[in-house]
Scaffold this active site. Structure first.
Site, short mmCIF file in Angstrom:
data_model
loop_
_atom_site.label_atom_id
_atom_site.label_comp_id
_atom_site.label_asym_id
_atom_site.label_seq_id
_atom_site.Cartn_x
_atom_site.Cartn_y
_atom_site.Cartn_z
NE ARG A 124 -1.59 -2.41 2.70
CZ ARG A 124 -1.69 -3.66 2.26
NH1 ARG A 124 -2.74 -4.01 1.59
NH2 ARG A 124 -0.75 -4.57 2.50
CB THR A 125 3.41 2.56 2.32
OG1 THR A 125 2.62 2.08 3.41
CG2 THR A 125 3.96 3.92 2.66
CE LYS A 132 27.17 -2.94 -5.04
NZ LYS A 132 27.28 -1.80 -5.95
NE ARG A 178 6.95 0.57 5.13
CZ ARG A 178 5.73 0.06 5.02
NH1 ARG A 178 5.57 -1.20 4.68
NH2 ARG A 178 4.67 0.81 5.24
CG HIS A 186 3.23 3.87 8.55
ND1 HIS A 186 3.42 4.74 7.49
CD2 HIS A 186 2.86 2.68 7.98
CE1 HIS A 186 3.17 4.11 6.36
NE2 HIS A 186 2.83 2.86 6.62
#
Ligand code: CP
Length: 318
Positions: free
Chosen positions: A67-68, A97, A118, A146
């Site tokens: 969704r986000t 890396k 995120r 959030h």
């Protein structure tokens, strides 16, 4: 108000501040401005189709998302902008890396006008913002917050109930690991006379920091493990998933899994005017048998994310 009039107003981005890191950075007038703009864009989407032409949004997702990630991309594309990014940044960016988050952000800030991040670590968005030349939007930082989910949650409550004052909300499930409930509690505390029930097994009870914040704001809150007794009292049931990925071991997860399920029997206890929300994804905590109940607002809630994120991007990008 027409979308042209709405968008002709001075951009509110400066008032929102440069980055979107946590729910408590928002004031009530700022939330009203975002929701007004989201409504205007929803009403006349074609009028804003070129609004961010030439702008680029980078989506850096170190944790999974449907969704986000996709609603931010949809929002940017609907405003005429473009998107770049990586879905599984832990594996597919140079983090694999050994590059630090800070160095990655310094580089991506040179490629994009806004970064949506995120990350599994609480505080990651703040670290990113500290080194970024462009706005950083916290799209979920571990167990932290959030904030854009909370914006769309609040917008959904307003649309579903027609008000944000005197709202009675039950937050249910994994409240210790759920960043959406933490952010939403901060936003609800801005409104008049909210009342919140935290319904959770004790191992995943709501954090003391949130309860202390609500007490300081004079918000009435209660804590219980009994969902049935709370259901008849509330306007909103905000159900959440037990977040398996955040438990130290399987046994701890299984001890609290499946404790609260909203199904037909639970809907009978709810007021006819109440709504059921969930940030999604769901597992077994909402029975699909209630999906067609008009009080089940979770899919409408997810769709609202596009309009709210359009408004936010528009306000953040000068
Ligand atoms: N609500 C939410 O954050 O969903 P995603 O994890 O799919 O982005």
């Amino acid at each position: 108000m027409s979308v042209e009039m709405q968008l002709d107003r001075p951009r509110a981005g400066r008032a929102i501040t440069r980055h979107v890191l946590e729910a408590q950075q928002f004031s009530r007038p700022q939330l009203e401005a975002i929701f007004e703009r989201a409504d205007a864009m929803r009403g006349e989407p074609e009028a804003v189709a070129d609004r961010l032409r030439g702008r680029i949004m980078a989506a850096l997702f170190y944790e999974p998302s449907t969704r986000t990630r996709l609603s931010f991309e949809s929002a940017m594309l609907r405003l005429g902008g473009r998107t770049i990014g990586t879905d599984n940044a832990r594996e597919f960016s140079s983090a694999a890396k050994g590059e630090t988050l800070e160095d990655t952000i310094r580089i991506v800030a040179g490629y994009a006008d806004v970064i949506v991040l995120r990350h599994p670590d609480e505080g990651a968005a703040r670290r990113a913002a500290a080194v970024s030349d462009v706005p950083v939007i916290n799209a979920g930082d571990g167990k932290g917050q959030h904030p854009t989910q909370a914006l769309l949650d609040l917008y959904t409550i307003q649309r579903e109930l027609g008000r944000l004052d005197q709202v009675r909300v039950a937050m249910v499930g994994d409240l210790a690991n759920g960043r959406t409930v933490r952010s939403l509690a901060y936003l609800l505390s801005l409104y008049r006379d909210p009342e919140i029930w935290f319904v959770a097994p004790s191992p995943v009870a709501m954090g003391q920091d949130i309860k202390d914040h609500l007490s300081r704001r004079g918000v009435r809150w209660h804590e219980t493990e009994q969902l049935e007794s709370v259901l008849p009292l509330v306007d909103v049931v905000y159900q959440t998933r037990i977040q398996k990925e955040r438990f130290a071991d399987e046994a701890s997860y299984l001890a609290v899994k499946g404790v609260y399920v909203i199904g037909p029997a639970e809907m009978q206890l709810l007021s006819p005017r109440a709504v059921v929300m969930h940030p999604l994804p769901r597992l077994d905590e909402i029975d699909p048998a209630i999906d067609r109940d008009p009080r089940s607002a979770y899919f409408r809630q997810a769709r609202n994310g596009v309009w709210v994120r359009m408004a936010l991007l528009d306000m953040l990008l000068p």
